[in-house]
Design an enzyme around this catalytic site. Sequence first.
Site, PDB file in Angstrom:
ATOM      1  N   SER A   1       8.164  -0.358   2.405  1.00 46.65           N
ATOM      2  CA  SER A   1       6.830  -0.914   2.257  1.00 46.65           C
ATOM      3  C   SER A   1       6.184  -1.214   3.601  1.00 46.65           C
ATOM      4  O   SER A   1       5.019  -1.603   3.648  1.00 46.65           O
ATOM      5  CB  SER A   1       6.888  -2.210   1.440  1.00 46.65           C
ATOM      6  OG  SER A   1       7.754  -3.146   2.058  1.00 46.65           O
TER       7      SER A   1
ATOM      8  N   HIS B   1       5.818   5.007  -1.644  1.00 46.49           N
ATOM      9  CA  HIS B   1       5.817   3.554  -1.763  1.00 46.49           C
ATOM     10  C   HIS B   1       5.307   3.104  -3.128  1.00 46.49           C
ATOM     11  O   HIS B   1       4.116   3.154  -3.411  1.00 46.49           O
ATOM     12  CB  HIS B   1       4.970   2.946  -0.644  1.00 46.49           C
ATOM     13  CG  HIS B   1       4.895   1.453  -0.693  1.00 46.49           C
ATOM     14  ND1 HIS B   1       3.794   0.747  -0.275  1.00 46.49           N
ATOM     15  CD2 HIS B   1       5.802   0.525  -1.125  1.00 46.49           C
ATOM     16  CE1 HIS B   1       4.019  -0.543  -0.438  1.00 46.49           C
ATOM     17  NE2 HIS B   1       5.220  -0.698  -0.961  1.00 46.49           N
TER      18      HIS B   1
ATOM     19  N   GLU C   1       1.733   4.944  -2.944  1.00 46.60           N
ATOM     20  CA  GLU C   1       1.301   5.484  -1.654  1.00 46.60           C
ATOM     21  C   GLU C   1       2.217   6.645  -1.260  1.00 46.60           C
ATOM     22  O   GLU C   1       3.444   6.530  -1.342  1.00 46.60           O
ATOM     23  CB  GLU C   1       1.338   4.407  -0.575  1.00 46.60           C
ATOM     24  CG  GLU C   1       0.233   3.371  -0.722  1.00 46.60           C
ATOM     25  CD  GLU C   1       0.270   2.306   0.360  1.00 46.60           C
ATOM     26  OE1 GLU C   1      -0.776   2.017   0.947  1.00 46.60           O
ATOM     27  OE2 GLU C   1       1.368   1.747   0.612  1.00 46.60           O
TER      28      GLU C   1
END
Length: 286
Positions: free
Chosen positions: A121, A142, A154
């Site tokens: 992250s 992510h 993501e």
Amino acid sequence: MRRAIDTVAVVGSGAMGRGIAEACLRRGLTVILHDASPTALDTACNALAASLQRAAAKGQLTPDDAAQVLEHLVPSEELAGIHAANLVIEAVPERLELKLAVLRNIETSVSAETIIATNTSSIPITRLSLPFADPSRFLGLHFFNPVSKMPLVEVISTMETDDKVQNTIELFVRDQLGKTPLVVTDRPGFVVNALLIPFLLSAARMMDSGYASAEAIDEGMTLGCGHPMGPLKLSDLVGLDVVCEVADALYDGTKDAALIVPNNLRRLLERGHLGQKSGRGFYSYT
């Protein structure tokens, strides 16, 4: 031409690993769940079974479907057990040296065609690509917690990630998982955490200064800004340990003073108050 993704290996059986595994299982994929700890692996498998039973009780799945989904879960204590996966998602704790070691071992345990992703992250994907003999098949993927409810993922490539690998993963996220892929550049925190973490820390800092109570801060953002949840309650939901880990990693990469963890948040961690999962954080949940 790479093979279609039908088998996903998740390395790490903590909260994020379990969430990713369940998201894949519920979309009809075979999931190999690896953890070197037999106890952690058993706990994760039991948690997945319980989660699927709750989904059946809510009418989201039939009991037969829940049982059938669980049949596609393959627990593996040995890393060699992930060999058959088309995609491996690393989801171990957010510590650079640990992730580097795990990713290095993953590459030697799978075929040359397997795509490898990290669920970091905050750590730059380029930094995590350093151990790879073939970094062209590596990228960031992510997910957000709780994975079952959060529709965004993501997708972060490095300068060396093959375009076909990125395209394959975008299609996987959108068409196979039913989530929205957000393609972003490789920078500390990417997009979401680069904006979110300073916000959460600012709320903790405001409380630490005595300027306002936790309730006032959260009500200010829910009632005044329309946020569905205030920043301190959100920190408790995410996990105060996770907030601090991500903040420290982002500060290490940027030296931005807005990412310095305030005193009250550090003290909560020292007392073992991690938020909802421990029963106490900025609020009490007992």
